[in-house]
Structures are given as C-alpha cells and as structure tokens.
Write a protein that holds these residues in place. Structure first.
Motif, PDB file in Angstrom:
ATOM      1  N   PHE A 104     -19.503  26.679  -6.337  1.00 44.51           N
ATOM      2  CA  PHE A 104     -20.762  27.358  -6.655  1.00 44.51           C
ATOM      3  C   PHE A 104     -21.899  27.078  -5.659  1.00 44.51           C
ATOM      4  O   PHE A 104     -23.035  27.461  -5.903  1.00 44.51           O
ATOM      5  N   GLY A 105     -21.580  26.417  -4.570  1.00 39.86           N
ATOM      6  CA  GLY A 105     -22.595  26.180  -3.550  1.00 39.86           C
ATOM      7  C   GLY A 105     -23.219  24.795  -3.653  1.00 39.86           C
ATOM      8  O   GLY A 105     -23.133  24.125  -4.693  1.00 39.86           O
ATOM      9  N   PHE A 106     -23.854  24.388  -2.578  1.00 38.08           N
ATOM     10  CA  PHE A 106     -24.381  23.026  -2.478  1.00 38.08           C
ATOM     11  C   PHE A 106     -25.666  22.873  -3.273  1.00 38.08           C
ATOM     12  O   PHE A 106     -26.654  23.579  -3.047  1.00 38.08           O
ATOM     13  N   ASP A 107     -25.646  21.944  -4.212  1.00 39.04           N
ATOM     14  CA  ASP A 107     -26.824  21.563  -4.979  1.00 39.04           C
ATOM     15  C   ASP A 107     -27.049  20.081  -4.712  1.00 39.04           C
ATOM     16  O   ASP A 107     -26.211  19.241  -5.076  1.00 39.04           O
ATOM     17  N   ASP A 112     -25.197  12.827  -7.434  1.00 38.95           N
ATOM     18  CA  ASP A 112     -24.397  12.250  -8.527  1.00 38.95           C
ATOM     19  C   ASP A 112     -22.934  12.102  -8.114  1.00 38.95           C
ATOM     20  O   ASP A 112     -22.282  11.102  -8.433  1.00 38.95           O
ATOM     21  N   CYS A 113     -22.434  13.094  -7.399  1.00 40.69           N
ATOM     22  CA  CYS A 113     -21.041  13.061  -6.926  1.00 40.69           C
ATOM     23  C   CYS A 113     -20.838  11.907  -5.947  1.00 40.69           C
ATOM     24  O   CYS A 113     -19.889  11.127  -6.059  1.00 40.69           O
ATOM     25  N   SER A 114     -21.758  11.785  -4.989  1.00 44.92           N
ATOM     26  CA  SER A 114     -21.670  10.713  -4.000  1.00 44.92           C
ATOM     27  C   SER A 114     -21.724   9.340  -4.669  1.00 44.92           C
ATOM     28  O   SER A 114     -20.988   8.426  -4.286  1.00 44.92           O
ATOM     29  N   ALA A 115     -22.595   9.197  -5.679  1.00 40.86           N
ATOM     30  CA  ALA A 115     -22.721   7.917  -6.382  1.00 40.86           C
ATOM     31  C   ALA A 115     -21.423   7.538  -7.090  1.00 40.86           C
ATOM     32  O   ALA A 115     -21.031   6.363  -7.116  1.00 40.86           O
ATOM     33  N   LEU A 116     -20.733   8.529  -7.651  1.00 45.58           N
ATOM     34  CA  LEU A 116     -19.464   8.263  -8.332  1.00 45.58           C
ATOM     35  C   LEU A 116     -18.397   7.806  -7.342  1.00 45.58           C
ATOM     36  O   LEU A 116     -17.656   6.852  -7.604  1.00 45.58           O
ATOM     37  N   PHE A 117     -18.323   8.482  -6.196  1.00 42.84           N
ATOM     38  CA  PHE A 117     -17.349   8.067  -5.186  1.00 42.84           C
ATOM     39  C   PHE A 117     -17.694   6.682  -4.626  1.00 42.84           C
ATOM     40  O   PHE A 117     -16.811   5.875  -4.362  1.00 42.84           O
ATOM     41  N   GLN A 118     -18.983   6.417  -4.473  1.00 46.67           N
ATOM     42  CA  GLN A 118     -19.400   5.115  -3.946  1.00 46.67           C
ATOM     43  C   GLN A 118     -19.078   4.001  -4.936  1.00 46.67           C
ATOM     44  O   GLN A 118     -18.594   2.935  -4.548  1.00 46.67           O
ATOM     45  N   CYS A 133     -24.316  12.723   1.248  1.00 48.43           N
ATOM     46  CA  CYS A 133     -25.650  12.114   1.384  1.00 48.43           C
ATOM     47  C   CYS A 133     -26.390  12.687   2.588  1.00 48.43           C
ATOM     48  O   CYS A 133     -27.580  13.020   2.502  1.00 48.43           O
ATOM     49  N   LYS A 134     -25.698  12.801   3.704  1.00 46.32           N
ATOM     50  CA  LYS A 134     -26.325  13.348   4.913  1.00 46.32           C
ATOM     51  C   LYS A 134     -26.785  14.788   4.693  1.00 46.32           C
ATOM     52  O   LYS A 134     -27.880  15.179   5.109  1.00 46.32           O
ATOM     53  N   ASN A 135     -25.942  15.574   4.032  1.00 48.22           N
ATOM     54  CA  ASN A 135     -26.284  16.989   3.795  1.00 48.22           C
ATOM     55  C   ASN A 135     -27.479  17.123   2.854  1.00 48.22           C
ATOM     56  O   ASN A 135     -28.271  18.066   2.967  1.00 48.22           O
ATOM     57  N   CYS A 136     -27.621  16.170   1.930  1.00 48.47           N
ATOM     58  CA  CYS A 136     -28.757  16.214   0.991  1.00 48.47           C
ATOM     59  C   CYS A 136     -30.097  16.186   1.726  1.00 48.47           C
ATOM     60  O   CYS A 136     -31.080  16.777   1.270  1.00 48.47           O
ATOM     61  N   LEU A 137     -30.128  15.506   2.866  1.00 46.90           N
ATOM     62  CA  LEU A 137     -31.373  15.414   3.626  1.00 46.90           C
ATOM     63  C   LEU A 137     -31.812  16.775   4.159  1.00 46.90           C
ATOM     64  O   LEU A 137     -32.997  16.989   4.429  1.00 46.90           O
ATOM     65  N   ASN A 138     -30.862  17.710   4.287  1.00 50.93           N
ATOM     66  CA  ASN A 138     -31.213  19.072   4.714  1.00 50.93           C
ATOM     67  C   ASN A 138     -31.809  19.893   3.580  1.00 50.93           C
ATOM     68  O   ASN A 138     -32.293  21.007   3.802  1.00 50.93           O
ATOM     69  N   HIS A 139     -31.750  19.369   2.357  1.00 51.36           N
ATOM     70  CA  HIS A 139     -32.267  20.071   1.169  1.00 51.36           C
ATOM     71  C   HIS A 139     -33.246  19.162   0.427  1.00 51.36           C
ATOM     72  O   HIS A 139     -33.349  19.220  -0.800  1.00 51.36           O
ATOM     73  N   ASN A 177     -34.757   8.569  -4.952  1.00 49.60           N
ATOM     74  CA  ASN A 177     -34.559   7.124  -4.810  1.00 49.60           C
ATOM     75  C   ASN A 177     -33.077   6.765  -4.920  1.00 49.60           C
ATOM     76  O   ASN A 177     -32.587   5.858  -4.237  1.00 49.60           O
ATOM     77  N   LYS A 178     -32.361   7.498  -5.756  1.00 46.17           N
ATOM     78  CA  LYS A 178     -30.911   7.286  -5.887  1.00 46.17           C
ATOM     79  C   LYS A 178     -30.216   7.599  -4.563  1.00 46.17           C
ATOM     80  O   LYS A 178     -29.320   6.871  -4.123  1.00 46.17           O
ATOM     81  N   LEU A 179     -30.641   8.700  -3.914  1.00 47.20           N
ATOM     82  CA  LEU A 179     -30.092   9.063  -2.608  1.00 47.20           C
ATOM     83  C   LEU A 179     -30.378   7.966  -1.587  1.00 47.20           C
ATOM     84  O   LEU A 179     -29.503   7.564  -0.812  1.00 47.20           O
ATOM     85  N   ALA A 180     -31.612   7.477  -1.576  1.00 43.35           N
ATOM     86  CA  ALA A 180     -31.987   6.422  -0.629  1.00 43.35           C
ATOM     87  C   ALA A 180     -31.139   5.169  -0.840  1.00 43.35           C
ATOM     88  O   ALA A 180     -30.690   4.538   0.127  1.00 43.35           O
ATOM     89  N   THR A 181     -30.903   4.808  -2.089  1.00 42.80           N
ATOM     90  CA  THR A 181     -30.075   3.642  -2.393  1.00 42.80           C
ATOM     91  C   THR A 181     -28.661   3.827  -1.856  1.00 42.80           C
ATOM     92  O   THR A 181     -28.077   2.900  -1.273  1.00 42.80           O
ATOM     93  N   LEU A 182     -28.112   5.019  -2.033  1.00 43.35           N
ATOM     94  CA  LEU A 182     -26.769   5.313  -1.509  1.00 43.35           C
ATOM     95  C   LEU A 182     -26.742   5.217   0.011  1.00 43.35           C
ATOM     96  O   LEU A 182     -25.817   4.648   0.597  1.00 43.35           O
TER      97      LEU A 182
END
Length: 512
Positions: free
Chosen positions: A63-66, A72-78, A91-97, A107-112
C-alpha cells in the motif's frame, strides 16, 4: 460491531487466539492496512516479533511507504535482531518523509538510528523535532547525546541545562552533564543531587545520582569521596539488575572445547573478502581508540560495534559437546551468515573498501572468523589488568542491555578477566600469526610508531597525519565519546592507583 472492533475487543481481553482467527479470516476477504496493523499487533503481543514486523512490511509493500508504519516495522526487526538490513533501510527512508512523522515516532526513529550507529541521521530527525514540536525531555536527552557523540559538547551541555530547567529531577541529565570535558554543573546542581539522594527510594534514579557525585569528586581529585560514591552507584545498579552473573564463562569454555580439533581446511566454504578489520578485547582497553586511528585512513570506515556476528554465531558455542566443529560447519548456514553480515555492514559504511568492526566481544568468535573470513585482520588490544578492571568498574555502561552486568562487581570482573585471558591464549596458540596484539600503553606513549605498525599489520599505507584523531568529525557513540576528541595521550595509564587503598586487595586476585 464490525470486524476491526471485534479484533480490538479480543486483544483488549488478551484472547490472542480469537484475535488471530478473526484477523486471519478477515485478511482472506480483504487485504488492507488497518487489518495488517492489527495482525502485527496480534503477533507482537504473542511475542512473535519477526512475524509482527513482516505484517507491517507487507503493508508497506502493498500500500505504499508510510513512515509511521515503517518506524514500527523497523523497531520490531531491531528488537528481534533479525532483518537488520531492512530495519536500516526503512529508517533511512523515513528521513525522506520526515514532515509526515508523528511527534512520538520521531523520537522513536532517532532511537533506532542511534542503535544502528547512524548518529548524524538521528541528529537530523531530532533537530527537526526540536524546531517543529513542543519541548520533550526524552527527545531533548537523545539530542543532547547526539551532540555529545559528534563532539559538540557546548550544545550538549546547553540541551541538558534546558532539560534540568524543565525538570530538576531528570537525574540522568546530571550524570551526562558532569561527564562532559567542560560543563555548567554548579553548586546549585550539587545541592540538588545531594538533596535528591536523601529523598529518593528508586535505585535506578539513585544510580544516576551516585554516579554524578563520583564523577564530580573525581574531577576535584577527592578520590576518597569519589570511590565511596562509585561503589554506591554500583551497589544501586546491582539492586536494579538483580542477577549480575553471566554465562560468558561457559561460552569461553565451549569455544575452547569446540575448536580443539580443527576441520580440514579445504573442506570450508570461505569468503575471500579483505574488507573486515576486527578490533577485539575486553571493554575499556582502547578498542575504540584503535578503531578511530584506523578509520583516519581514507579507505577505512569505522562501522561501530556491530552485534550481528555475535547474535548469529554465539548460539553455535552452546552446542559444543553435542556436535563437533566439522558437523557444525556443515550443518549451519555459515556462508549465508557471513554474506548477510557483509551486506549489513555495507548499509552502514557505503562505498568504503575496508571497515573496522570494533565489537569487543567478537573475541569469542575468533575461531569462526579465522576459518570463514581468512583474509580478515584481527587486532587484540590489551591493557594493564588493573586499569582494565577498574575502567570497567567505573564505567556507566547500559549494563543489562549490553550483557555487561558483571562489571558492577569487582570480583566478577576479575573472574571474567581470567577466563578472557585463557581464551585469548588459546586462540593465539590455535591461530598463530593471525592475531595482532596491540598494547594500549605502548600505543598512547608512542602513537606514531605503534600506529604505523598497526597499519602495516592491516596492509594499509600509513601517513603521519593519521594519528591526529582529534581532527576527525565522525560520530563516536561508545563510552569513549568524550576522550576521542582529544589528541592521543597517556594520562589514563595507571589511573586505578588513585584508588589503590580500596583496590589493592583485588590486585592479588588477578592472574599473572
């Protein structure tokens, strides 16, 4: 009540089987983001973090990048320590959005990103949050640490001061502030810390308060008071952790037992890469300094402390005695593990041709590294035993997470040191000429001579300017983050002697 509400009700009642059945049935009829997110939640609450991550990854792919789902997905894999490459890429792609990310998720993204050692990317996310959202203590503390890791101690101090102004009981801000080379910690802060200890019953908070006082008095050279508070900080941490013993000793014995009989060399499928330089040793022996000196070379990237090999290969040591080394090498997907490791590292280092993995505890895996990546370089950093043990005892590690809970007890540290020495003597005997042993004391006393030798051992061209590590701008997120902004120096040699009155009884327990 619609299907989504029924699933949420089942989850609220902790009926995970019903929630799964409802979700599974609904997804057969209609694949949509709300259902996939609920299925991820079902898996997560059942402890199936990999499946939970895969459900969200399917949502992104279909359904496309959200960015909020991606975090949340990255945190589960981590958290499951699997699919690290996908976690990093998300995580890197999130910075483009970044403008679409919610305040909490930023803050969750930054922690990851910090966990992946992508400090400058974390800094970008946190600075965006500080400019666009209301002040948040946890985000501000993450931002302060990123400033510390990048050597911007003035801005780190300013951010910590802003946190304290908002909440004088945010205790970890004090211990971080007083650890900076220059800081604004004053008598008012000291009074607040002393008063807080009297009124605080939470050992986790006391741990920060005692450690603050230890650092404060050590800087004042009042070593008697400093040791009193250091011991109190470690005792408080014991109360938080509970069991401080680890199974590291057993894994050492298993490694020795497993590699007693070597396999036939040409029976192995090895990776011929010359890219990795593994810097190993006990924590606080100079591994980060060594990695920093190597990364001054333009072709070498410091990849930080990567846990990937430990996670994948350490379980094999637990099979020692049940399967021979040859059987394990045949039955385990070792070639796939090594290739995945190199792919994981490539996401961190980009186009660099060589990299340093400075995870100290990779020493446990030296046998596997020598057999499977035979062209890799291995550097063991050694240091005065008492300085090593004391530096572990005085360091405010994230001990329970890092598997270093034994370092809050001096007897446990000495026991661990003895087993480590036994293991490294075994590796030196088993793989002669494969491990370059570097003395921390020799390095800091004569950095030019020792760094040139180190470069020769790693087949790198040496230039004199490479020892000027204080000029490097890359982030340092290890316990040495403040020290490595200075020129190489020898002022920490025999630091333990400041506390010899308290430590001499332990010295006799060390192996020769």
């Amino acid at each position: 009540m619609n299907e989504l509400e029924k699933i949420e009700q089942a989850l609220d009642h902790r009926d995970l089987q019903l929630a799964y059945d409802l979700c599974h049935s609904a997804l057969k009829k209609s694949n949509n983001p709300p259902l996939l997110k609920l299925m991820s939640r079902v898996y997560a609450e059942a402890g199936e973090t990999i499946a939970a991550g895969n459900a969200l990854l399917k949502c992104i792919n279909d359904f496309g990048f959200d960015p909020n789902i991606a975090i949340d997905c990255s945190a589960l894999f981590q958290s499951s320590m699997t699919n690290q490459v996908t976690s990093i890429r998300l995580c890197k792609n999130c910075l483009n959005h970044i403008s679409k990310i919610s305040e909490n998720n930023l803050n969750k993204l930054a922690t990851l990103l910090i966990q992946h050692d992508l400090i400058k990317q974390a800094l970008k996310a946190l600075e965006f949050g500080s400019q666009n959202y209301a002040f948040n203590k946890e985000s501000a503390f993450n931002l302060a640490n990123c400033y510390k890791f990048t050597g911007d101690f003035k801005r780190c101090d300013q951010m910590l001061r802003a946190i304290i102004r908002k909440d004088r009981e945010y205790y970890k801000a004090y211990s971080t502030m007083v650890s900076l080379p220059t800081n604004s910690f004053d008598n008012k802060d000291l009074h607040q810390v002393l008063e807080s200890i009297e009124n605080c019953s939470d050992y986790k908070h006391k741990q920060h308060l005692y450690y603050t006082l230890y650092l404060f008095h050590e800087r004042k050279k009042d070593f008697s008071k400093a040791f009193h508070y250091l011991k109190a900080a470690n005792e408080a941490e014991k109360s938080v952790i509970g069991n401080i013993k680890t199974d590291l000793d057993a894994s050492y014995r298993n490694a020795i037992r497993l590699f007693q009989d070597m396999p036939i060399e040409n029976s192995l499928r090895t990776n011929k890469t010359r890219a990795p330089i593994f810097v190993v040793g006990l924590p606080r022996t100079g591994t980060t300094l060594t990695a920093r000196l190597l990364s001054a070379h333009p072709d070498v990237q410091d990849a930080g402390e990567r846990p990937f090999l430990n996670i994948c290969m350490s379980p094999m040591l637990n099979k020692s005695g049940k399967m021979s080394l040859t059987e394990q090498l045949v039955s385990s997907p070792l070639e796939e593990i090594v290739n995945s490791y190199l792919l994981h590292i490539s996401e961190i280092i980009g186009s660099s041709t060589r990299f340093v993995d400075q995870k100290p505890t990779n020493y446990n895996l030296i046998g596997f590294i020598c057999l499977l990546i035979p062209n890799a370089k291995i550097i063991e950093v050694i240091r005065n035993p008492m300085d090593t043990c004391f530096s572990n005892y005085r360091q405010f590690f994230n001990r329970s997470v890092a598997g270093l809970q034994y370092t809050c007890d001096f007897d446990e540290i000495i026991k661990h040191f003895s087993h480590y020495k036994e293991l490294m003597d075994f590796w030196q005997q088993k793989f002669p000429n494969k491990i370059y042993r570097l003395s921390y004391e020799s390095l800091v006393k004569d950095p030019l001579k020792e760094t040139e030798r180190l470069y020769q051992a790693c087949d790198l061209e040496f230039k004199q300017e490479y020892i000027q590590i204080e000029k490097l701008t890359s982030a340092v997120s290890t316990a040495s983050s403040t020290q490595l902004r200075e020129p190489v120096h020898s002022k920490y040699i025999e630091r333990w002697k400041n506390y010899s009155t308290y430590l001499n009884p332990y010295r006799a327990k060390l192996p020769n």
